[in-house]
Design an enzyme around this catalytic site. Sequence first.
Site, PDB file in Angstrom:
ATOM      1  N   GLY A   1       0.823  -1.201   0.000  1.00  0.00           N
ATOM      2  CA  GLY A   1       0.000   0.000   0.000  1.00  0.00           C
ATOM      3  C   GLY A   1       0.853   1.244   0.000  1.00  0.00           C
ATOM      4  N   PRO A   2       0.252   2.388  -0.266  1.00  0.00           N
ATOM      5  CA  PRO A   2       1.007   3.643  -0.290  1.00  0.00           C
ATOM      6  C   PRO A   2       1.511   4.017   1.097  1.00  0.00           C
ATOM      7  CG  PRO A   2      -1.349   4.047  -0.533  1.00  0.00           C
ATOM      8  CD  PRO A   2      -1.158   2.570  -0.607  1.00  0.00           C
ATOM      9  N   PRO A   3       2.431   4.968   1.174  1.00  0.00           N
ATOM     10  CA  PRO A   3       2.964   5.374   2.482  1.00  0.00           C
ATOM     11  C   PRO A   3       1.876   5.939   3.383  1.00  0.00           C
ATOM     12  CG  PRO A   3       4.336   6.206   0.679  1.00  0.00           C
ATOM     13  CD  PRO A   3       3.097   5.664   0.058  1.00  0.00           C
ATOM     14  N   GLY A   4       1.992   5.633   4.664  1.00  0.00           N
ATOM     15  CA  GLY A   4       1.121   6.233   5.668  1.00  0.00           C
ATOM     16  C   GLY A   4      -0.191   5.542   5.899  1.00  0.00           C
ATOM     17  N   VAL A   5      -0.415   4.362   5.294  1.00  0.00           N
ATOM     18  CA  VAL A   5      -1.702   3.686   5.492  1.00  0.00           C
ATOM     19  C   VAL A   5      -1.669   2.760   6.705  1.00  0.00           C
ATOM     20  CG1 VAL A   5      -2.346   3.828   3.071  1.00  0.00           C
ATOM     21  CG2 VAL A   5      -1.055   1.855   3.877  1.00  0.00           C
ATOM     22  N   GLY A   6      -0.518   2.619   7.363  1.00  0.00           N
ATOM     23  CA  GLY A   6      -0.467   1.850   8.601  1.00  0.00           C
ATOM     24  C   GLY A   6       0.068   0.447   8.460  1.00  0.00           C
ATOM     25  N   LYS A   7       0.953   0.205   7.490  1.00  0.00           N
ATOM     26  CA  LYS A   7       1.469  -1.152   7.293  1.00  0.00           C
ATOM     27  C   LYS A   7       2.319  -1.602   8.488  1.00  0.00           C
ATOM     28  CE  LYS A   7       3.484  -0.021   3.434  1.00  0.00           C
ATOM     29  NZ  LYS A   7       3.032   1.374   3.334  1.00  0.00           N
ATOM     30  N   THR A   8       3.218  -0.740   8.932  1.00  0.00           N
ATOM     31  CA  THR A   8       4.081  -1.109  10.052  1.00  0.00           C
ATOM     32  C   THR A   8       3.295  -1.256  11.340  1.00  0.00           C
ATOM     33  OG1 THR A   8       5.924   0.078   9.002  1.00  0.00           O
ATOM     34  CG2 THR A   8       6.137  -0.442  11.345  1.00  0.00           C
TER      35      THR A   8
ATOM     36  N   SER B   1      -6.068   3.991 -18.386  1.00  0.00           N
ATOM     37  CA  SER B   1      -7.452   4.080 -17.910  1.00  0.00           C
ATOM     38  C   SER B   1      -8.170   5.342 -18.368  1.00  0.00           C
ATOM     39  CB  SER B   1      -7.485   4.022 -16.373  1.00  0.00           C
ATOM     40  OG  SER B   1      -6.769   5.107 -15.830  1.00  0.00           O
TER      41      SER B   1
ATOM     42  N   LYS C   1     -10.195   5.759  -6.886  1.00  0.00           N
ATOM     43  CA  LYS C   1     -10.817   6.610  -7.897  1.00  0.00           C
ATOM     44  C   LYS C   1     -12.245   6.975  -7.513  1.00  0.00           C
ATOM     45  CE  LYS C   1      -8.007   4.851 -11.729  1.00  0.00           C
ATOM     46  NZ  LYS C   1      -7.995   4.125 -13.008  1.00  0.00           N
TER      47      LYS C   1
END
Length: 870
Positions: free
Chosen positions: A434-441, A762, A805
Site C-alpha cells: 500500500g502507499p505510504p502512511g496507510v499503517g502497514k508497520t 485508464s 478513484k
Amino acid sequence: MPKKKDDSKPRPERDQQLDAASDAEKTTAENPDAESEELRHMVTRALQHALERKLDRSRSAAREPGQHDLQPEGEVQEYALMPLRGIVLLPGTSMTFEVMRPGSLAAVHHAMEKDRLLITIPQPEPDMEWPEPDELGRIGCLSRIREVYEFDDRPGCRIRIEGQERAQIEAFTASDPCYLVEATRVRPPREQDYHGRRREEAYRRQLLAAYQAYSLATGRSPVEALPLLGEIRDPGRLTDLIISNLDFPYDVLIELLEELDVEERMLNVLVGIRAEIDVTGIERQLEERVRAEIDKDQRDYYLREQLKIIRDELGESDNPEDEEAGYLERLEKMQMTDRDREQLVKEIRRLSKYPAHTPDASVLRTYLELVFDLPWGKLVSEQLDIRRCRAQLERDHYGLKQVKERILEHIAVMQRRRERTGGPPKAPILCLVGPPGVGKTSVGQSIAKALGRPFVRMSLGGVHDEAEIRGHRRTYIGAMPGRIINAIRQARADNPLILMDEVDKLGRDFRGDPSSALLEVLDPEQNVAFRDHYLELDYNLSRVFFVTTANSTDTIPQPLLDRMELIELGGYTEEEKLHIARLHLWPKQMELNAISGREIRLRQDAILRIIRGWTREAGVRQLEQALARLCRRLALQLAENPDPEGEQRIRVIRARDLEDYLEKPLYKYDEAGSEDLIGVVNGLAWTAAGGDTLVVEVAVVPGSGRVELTGRLGDVMQESAKVALAWVRGHAKEWRIPNDFAKTHDIHVHVPEGAIPKDGPSAGITLVTALCSALAGRPARHDVAMTGEVTIRGRVLAIGGLKEKIIAAHRAGIRTVLIPEENRRDLDDIPASVLEKVEVIPISSVTEALEITLLAAAAENSVVQPDSGT
C-alpha cells in the site's frame, strides 16, 4: 711510474672482486634491511679495493698529467653512442651489464674495433625500446669498455665499462647500424685563485661530512671507506663517486650527470643527502614506536600471567577447563540436531586449547556466546482467544477489514491445530502492499500484540549486501551474523513476529542479491533448516511469523513475490480519516504535547477541513503531522496566554479558525463543475497519494487535420488518444460526425495541470467521450466521471485502483461513475458510505458510456459542419 694496463690481457683477480662487490652493493641498496654480516663485510672490502684503485689512478694522473687524456679538451671526435635504459654511468665509476639491443651491440662492436671508447647516455624513458636522437640529451659519459663476454646460446653480450669524462654531443653523423656522434670532452676548469680553492675545499668537506652522517644514519654504505674518500682531492671525481653509492631516483641521476658546474652538482648532492637523513630519522621514530607497542604487549602478557598465578593461589582462576565445562553444560540443555551438537562440541574443545587472551580465543568465544544466546526451540505462550484478538485489532486500527480477517483466520487455524493435533501450523508470510502512511508497520505491531508474540522490526530499504541476510563467513575479519539471526537473538524466542519493512526497496550489486537470500528465509518448505554463514548451524524459522511491507510489487522479484501472500491496503476515505484522527491521532498528539481535553476541543468540521486543505495522501501521515503542528501552536498560546487562576475554560477549534494556526491551506481538490460543456469530460486517475479527478478538454477548429496532445501525457496515454481517435473515425456516421473531419479540422486534446506528468491506459474511455462531445457538438454531463481502457473495437477493459478513484469522485461531488464491467467484483471493497452517495454503473462498450454521458445537441452547437456534398 706504473705501467699502463693492457686491456687485451686476461682479467685481473682484483677486478673480478670489484665486480662481485658491485653486484653485492646493488643487492644491499635494494634491500637496506639485510642482516647478513658476511654480505656487509664483502661489500666493505670490495668498496675499499675500488676506492684504492680509483685513488691510484688519480695519483698516477697527478704525477703524469698526460697519461689519461683521451684527446685535447674541445677537440671534436667521432664516437659510437649507446643509450642506456634505467642505468646512469658517471665518470670514475664502472658497471657490468648485459647488452641486448641491436643498436647497442653495434655500438659495442664499433668501439672494440676502434679504441674501446664510446659515449653512454641515459634515455629519459626506460620503457622506450629505442630512442630517437631528438629524445636524448646532449651530455653523456665518455666511457671505456674493459671487458666483453659474448653469449653462446643467445644474441647479446655482457660488458664491463668504466666512465672516464663527461662529453657533449655536437651532432649525430649516422644512425645505422648504430648511432655515431661528434662529441667533445667536457672537463670543468679548476679554481686557480685562493678564494676559489678555499670555497671548493669547503664544499668537499661538507660533502664528506654529509656522506659520513648518511652512512651512520642509514647503514647503507660502509663507514670504513670514508678515510679513502677523504684522500680524493678532485671535487668532481669525489662527487661522482659518492653519487654512485647513493640511492637517488633515476631522473635525479640524469640531472646530476648533465650538471657541468661542480659546485652546483655538489650542492644538489648535499641537499639530497640531508633529505635522505631526515627521512631515515622519521623511519627510525616509527620503528621505535612499533617496538614500544610490541614491548607493551609483552609487558601486558607478563602481567596477565602474574595475575593468573595470583588467581590460582586465591582459588579464583578462570581455568579453560572450567569454561569448557560451563559451555558443555549449557549445550546439554539446548534443543538441536546431533550433527550440530557434535560441531559445537568440537568448537568448545578447540577453545580450551587457545591461551585465554589470544585473538583466536576471543573470536571463538564471541561465536559461542551468540550460539548460546539464541533460543533454540524456546517458544512464548501465544494468546489464541479470537474475541480478544479481534478486540485488539479493532482498538488499534479503524477499517482494514481484509487485513483483520486474514489475521483472525490464521489465529483460528492455530487454535484448532492446537486442540486437535497439538502441533503448530506453518506460519504464513504476509506482504502488506500500500502507499505510504496507510499503517502497514503499525498493523504488524498490532498482530504481534494480538498474538502475544515478541515483535522485531528490520528495515530492508537500501540493503545491497547479501551478507546482511545470510551473515558473513567467520574466516573474514569483523564477521557478523545476518539480520535474521540477530532478530531471533533479540526476540529471545523461536516464534516472534518479524516485520521486514520496505521489501520492495532491496538493492542488488556486486556484493550479491539480498532478494535471492530472502527466498530461503520466506519459503515455508526451506526455512525449517535456515543456514546462516556465520552461525554455520541449521536453524528452524518455520515458527516465525514473517510480515513484509511494500509500497509497490513492481520492483519485487517474481520468485520472492510467489512466496508471499499479498494483502493490499488501499487509501482511506475522508470518513475513515476522520475517524482515525478522532480516535487515534488527535489523542496521541494531545498526550505528546501535554494538552488535556479540558483545555482544547477540536470540532469534527475542523478535522475534515484539515483533511481537505492540508493533506493530499492515501494514508494519514500528513494528517498526523498537521495535527502535531496544531498542538504545538496551541501549546504556545496556552503558555503565553494562560487562563486566570481558578478559572479554566475549554477552547474550541472550528474549521474557520484553522488558518490562524496552520496558515493557508496547502492543497485544493478538484470539484465537479456546475455546467454541462462541449468537449469537457471528467476522468479519474490513481496516484501514489490516492485517487484524483482528471478533466480532459478537447477543442476542434478548422484546419488541415493536425492532432495536438498537451498536458505532459506519457507514452501510454498518447497511445490511448490515438486509439480513441481511431474509434471515433470508424463510428463517425453513427454520431453524425462528417467523415472528412480528420482532413478539414485540427483537434487539440489537453489535460489541465500541465506541469504534472500523466500516464496510464485508464483514460481511454474519457478521451473517446471528450472527442465525440467536441466533434458532434453534444455537451457532456458535468456530474459524470468515468475510467476504463478502450480498444479500437470499442470494448472497455478493466483498470486498477478503483477504490481510490471512486473515493476521489465522491470527494469532488460526482454523482455518477462509469466503470468497466470487469471491475464489478471490486465494488465490495468500496465503503458503503461512498456507494450510498455515488451511483456506479458498469459498462462494457464505448457506446454505453456515450449514451449515458452525452446530451442532445442543438443545431447551433455543432462544431463540425458537414460540407455541401454530404
